[in-house]
Design an enzyme around this catalytic site. Structure first.
Site, PDB file in Angstrom:
ATOM      1  N   GLU A 100      38.655  34.610  58.975  1.00  0.00           N
ATOM      2  CA  GLU A 100      38.130  34.224  57.658  1.00  0.00           C
ATOM      3  C   GLU A 100      38.507  35.256  56.621  1.00  0.00           C
ATOM      4  O   GLU A 100      38.859  34.934  55.482  1.00  0.00           O
ATOM      5  CB  GLU A 100      36.601  34.084  57.729  1.00  0.00           C
ATOM      6  CG  GLU A 100      35.949  33.503  56.469  1.00  0.00           C
ATOM      7  CD  GLU A 100      35.570  34.521  55.396  1.00  0.00           C
ATOM      8  OE1 GLU A 100      35.170  34.095  54.301  1.00  0.00           O
ATOM      9  OE2 GLU A 100      35.673  35.741  55.639  1.00  0.00           O
TER      10      GLU A 100
ATOM     11  N   HIS B 278      32.929  45.144  53.397  1.00  0.00           N
ATOM     12  CA  HIS B 278      34.310  45.308  53.880  1.00  0.00           C
ATOM     13  C   HIS B 278      34.691  46.773  54.131  1.00  0.00           C
ATOM     14  O   HIS B 278      35.853  47.146  53.981  1.00  0.00           O
ATOM     15  CB  HIS B 278      35.310  44.651  52.922  1.00  0.00           C
ATOM     16  CG  HIS B 278      35.202  43.152  52.908  1.00  0.00           C
ATOM     17  ND1 HIS B 278      36.032  42.353  52.166  1.00  0.00           N
ATOM     18  CD2 HIS B 278      34.369  42.304  53.563  1.00  0.00           C
ATOM     19  CE1 HIS B 278      35.707  41.078  52.344  1.00  0.00           C
ATOM     20  NE2 HIS B 278      34.696  41.024  53.194  1.00  0.00           N
TER      21      HIS B 278
ATOM     22  N   SER C 194      36.249   9.724  26.685  1.00  0.00           N
ATOM     23  CA  SER C 194      35.433   8.526  26.916  1.00  0.00           C
ATOM     24  C   SER C 194      35.582   7.968  28.336  1.00  0.00           C
ATOM     25  O   SER C 194      34.586   7.521  28.906  1.00  0.00           O
ATOM     26  CB  SER C 194      35.710   7.462  25.851  1.00  0.00           C
ATOM     27  OG  SER C 194      37.054   7.049  25.921  1.00  0.00           O
TER      28      SER C 194
ATOM     29  N   HIS D  80      39.823  18.118  45.645  1.00  0.00           N
ATOM     30  CA  HIS D  80      38.553  17.664  45.081  1.00  0.00           C
ATOM     31  C   HIS D  80      38.618  17.727  43.559  1.00  0.00           C
ATOM     32  O   HIS D  80      39.000  18.751  42.999  1.00  0.00           O
ATOM     33  CB  HIS D  80      37.413  18.545  45.597  1.00  0.00           C
ATOM     34  CG  HIS D  80      36.091  17.845  45.667  1.00  0.00           C
ATOM     35  ND1 HIS D  80      35.451  17.373  44.543  1.00  0.00           N
ATOM     36  CD2 HIS D  80      35.298  17.513  46.716  1.00  0.00           C
ATOM     37  CE1 HIS D  80      34.303  16.802  44.913  1.00  0.00           C
ATOM     38  NE2 HIS D  80      34.192  16.868  46.228  1.00  0.00           N
TER      39      HIS D  80
ATOM     40  N   GLY E 111      39.234  32.685  41.293  1.00  0.00           N
ATOM     41  CA  GLY E 111      39.285  32.905  42.738  1.00  0.00           C
ATOM     42  C   GLY E 111      38.090  32.351  43.476  1.00  0.00           C
ATOM     43  O   GLY E 111      38.173  31.279  44.044  1.00  0.00           O
TER      44      GLY E 111
HETATM   45 ZN    ZN Z   1      32.272  36.721  55.558  1.00  0.00          ZN
END
Ligand code: ZN
Length: 752
Positions: free
Chosen positions: A395, A524, A630, A694, A704
């Site tokens: 991830e 992190h 419109s 989407h 981001g």
């Molecule tokens: Zn995470």
């Protein structure tokens, strides 16, 4: 509004405890509702803080990033847990591009010499901080290789607005190395914009104002970022596509067709490296040139200046560009009645280093949900729909594990995927939910059943009261209050594994977690570990339990409901709000441009500028045309009308004495409900980034993580692409019309 308020009639906001007789869950016929409430009660009694704690200790014991032995071992541990709980589980592996550093140099070569340490010190008080050989160095993944020496320019957050300010100061970054502070948008935007402006290198640092000593005591004494603490992170251009840079749109399987690295659009154009504020201070202190605008100044004890120079920096980076295995762990609980309708629940298992908070704090909650399902299964319970539990790898590098899995199974997900529920890091505090607005009532009604560990009121009550407290203006506070039992959920941009499901596949999605009472500065870094977490965050793991109870209740309701508990009034309400926003945005842009031009006519910028300071007048703006919104307004109105009719039919179908809906019709109806979210997507995707499909929710191309709702329209306005606005509005309107047609179809199926 009136209809929504009826959903949880008994809820008092300051209720001392979860309601004694909770309202029946939405979408269940009477007998099924009684059974569901029984199953839920059993389920919610199972998650155990002690087990969550032990799992965190185990899963954060060593660094476990993508491609590491610790990561492989954790995937195996999770698979074994799932098996122990009686679930059918396996590891699904993809081969993904993952660069790790071979060489990292940041040095000041003029006017004085200084070489950055680029290392986080071992701390005696933190027993896992010494696992140096297993830790990834401090770096940004998917920076390109590079070796540049150039004058330095400070660009604040390094987002487009900052470069407009720099222009006013007469500062150009062409051929320069920029230094940006973390914050103000996703980190990957900083090198992207810097490269667009002609910079040759980018350094990102953590200013103490953001998460260091300005905020509170630093680690190990307190939770905030120490002098040499560094935020690692991906800088892939994720708003273009997430996942493996070499396999956009397809799963990174063994024999997948891969791009050449030079063709991968998401790898940066210039080298970029994150550093600590300890390393940044000498660089910033060596800058001269204009004093930075007030809002650009951080908390270092220096006068923040912009440059360029005389500070000159040498930045050298080389990486080992290799393919590594990403190991997703997937457990499946087959549905008894509708096995081809899937509820997918996920949390990543990889971390940048030990990652106790990010992501293990969320993962241990999901593991408790899995254990609870196992115990229910043992007693003979089966979900009606299939539940798929996923622990994602990779991830942190850019949603690799989830994206490659979703791309590999795209066909299946588009026909079977009902909803995706994501969690990631979890802390102490208030419940936050982001996601598809059709799920707003499901979220709220589920949260009435869960007790806040600290205040012993329902999680919903606390979250609602927090929303009222946080609203700026009195009228906004009242608006939040007026939504009675509904917690507003925020639209999702990106930043975790929901993105491929929501924005590429078009599945109704949620992102859930507790936050707000345990801030810190270990994100992190090597200090995000068991020691930090058990000292400063959810120290007794009661919020891990509350998260398992919350996400599990929602999963169970989606899995078992006779009629899927989606609500369209809440979606229509959100879309109407976004339509109004883009209209207002166009008007604001028009007024701003008119004002800029008027000021130029008056010679105002010149007259008020201090002649002893650098000054460049703004450019004359083109007038903003009038747009045709419109179609959007009509589509939004059509959806509002259709949604109200559906809600009425839905309430009637569940009223006492209503005629039953046979199984055949339930199945047809659920299929239509499931397709609602999909109908808001477009096959050809967003302009310039077709992977994102989407038309209501997308991460901003220049934010981001930050969401852009109605992105095709909004970004055309923001980026001054005036000719694109009307076509984008028409296309978005067509999708909303299609969604309204789905709702009318659903109403018909309910009513006949
Ligand atoms: Zn995470």
């Amino acid at each position: 509004m009136r209809v929504l308020a009826r959903l949880v009639p008994a809820l008092a906001l300051v209720a001392a405890a979860p309601a004694a007789t909770p309202p029946p869950p939405r979408g269940f016929f009477p007998d099924a509702a009684v059974e569901q409430q029984k199953v839920e009660r059993e389920f919610r009694a199972i998650p155990d803080p002690a087990v969550a704690r032990e799992n965190m200790r185990r899963l954060s014991a060593v660094p476990h990033h993508l491609g590491s032995p610790g990561g492989r071992d954790n995937a195996e541990y999770i698979r074994t847990r799932f098996k122990m709980y009686g679930l059918d589980a396996r590891v699904e592996t993809f081969d993904v591009l993952f660069p790790t550093p071979k060489e990292r140099v940041v040095e000041l070569v003029e006017p004085v010499k200084f070489r950055a340490a680029l290392a986080e010190p071992v701390l005696r008080d933190d027993p896992t901080s010494n696992q140096t050989a297993l830790q990834l160095p401090t770096y940004n993944a998917y920076s390109v290789d590079g070796d540049v020496t150039a004058p330095l320019v400070y660009v604040n957050f390094g987002v487009p607005d900052d470069y407009e300010k720099l222009e006013r100061l007469g500062v150009d970054v062409k051929g320069k190395i920029v230094i940006a502070r973390y914050g103000g948008g996703w980190r990957g935007i900083k090198p992207k914009v810097a490269a667009e402006k002609g910079a040759v290198g980018c350094i990102i640092y953590s200013d103490p104002k953001d998460d260091g000593y300005f905020e509170g005591e630093t680690y190990p004494k307190g939770p905030f970022r120490p002098d040499q603490g560094v935020q690692r992170g991906s800088v892939a251009d994720m708003p273009v596509y997430s996942g493996d840079p070499l396999t956009p749109g397809v799963g990174a399987t063994k024999d997948a067709r891969r791009l050449e690295r030079s063709e991968a659009k998401t790898i940066t154009k210039i080298p970029v490296l994150p550093i600590s504020y300890g390393d940044a201070k000498p660089l910033l202190a060596a800058l001269e040139g204009p004093v930075a605008p007030e809002s650009w100044r951080g908390a270092l004890p220096i006068t923040y200046r912009v440059g360029p120079g005389p500070a000159k920096v040498h930045l050298k980076l080389t990486f080992d560009w290799k393919l590594v295995p990403a190991n997703d762990v997937v457990a499946i609980i087959p549905g008894s009645t509708w096995p081809d309708e899937w509820i997918v629940r996920g949390n990543h298992h990889d971390a940048w280093v030990n990652g106790a908070e990010d992501p293990i704090s969320g993962l241990v909650a999901m593991l408790e949900e899995a254990r609870a399902y196992g115990m229910l299964l043992e007693k003979g319970w089966r979900p009606k729909r299939t539940i798929v539990l996923c622990a994602w790898d990779g991830e942190e590098q850019g949603l690799l594990g989830s994206t490659e899995w979703a791309e590999t199974h795209a066909e299946e997900l588009r026909t079977k995927g009902v909803a995706y529920i994501n969690t990631d890091g979890n802390d102490r505090g208030f419940f936050n939910a982001g996601g598809s607005h059709t799920l707003e009532p499901l979220v709220s009604t589920s949260l009435t059943e869960v007790e806040d560990p600290e205040k012993k009121i329902s999680v919903l009550s606390r979250a609602k009261l927090k929303q009222i407290a946080d609203a700026d203006k009195p009228e906004d506070k009242q608006k939040a209050r007026d939504r009675a039992a509904l917690l507003r959920i925020e639209a999702l941009g990106s930043g975790s594994d929901f993105t491929p499901f929501l924005q590429h596949i078009g599945m109704a999605s949620l992102n859930l977690g507790f936050a707000g009472e345990s801030d810190g500065g270990i994100y992190h870094s090597i200090y995000d570990d068991f020691t930090w977490y058990t000292r400063f965050s959810d120290t007794d793991f009661t919020y891990a339990r509350a998260l398992a109870q919350s996400a599990g209740t929602m999963t169970l309701r989606l899995a078992n409901a006779d009629i899927l508990p989606l609500d369209f009034s809440t979606a229509a309400e959100a879309i109407a709000r976004y339509v109004k926003e883009v209209g207002d945005l166009a008007d604001t842009k028009r007024r701003e441009n008119e004002e800029t031009n008027r000021q130029l006519d008056e010679n105002l910028p010149w007259a008020v500028a201090d002649p002893k300071k650098p000054f460049v007048a703004p450019k004359r703006e083109t007038p903003v045309p009038h747009f045709d919104f419109s179609p959007l307004q009509n589509a939004s109105d059509a959806l509002t009308v259709a949604a109200a009719a559906y809600t009425k039919a839905f309430d009637a179908a569940f009223a006492a004495g209503a005629p039953p809906i046979d199984a055949q019709r339930q199945k047809a109806l659920n299929a239509v409900l499931r397709d609602f979210e999909r109908s808001l997507t477009s096959e050809k995707g967003l302009p310039g980034r077709p992977w994102y499909r989407h038309l209501v929710y997308a991460p901003g191309a220049y934010t981001g993580y930050g969401v852009k709702t109605l992105p095709a329209v909004r970004e055309a306005l923001e980026q001054k692409r005036w000719d694109d606005v009307n076509p984008a509005a028409a296309e978005t309107a067509a999708a909303i019309e299609k969604a309204a047609a789905e709702v009318r179809e659903a109403t018909k199926l309910l009513g006949s």
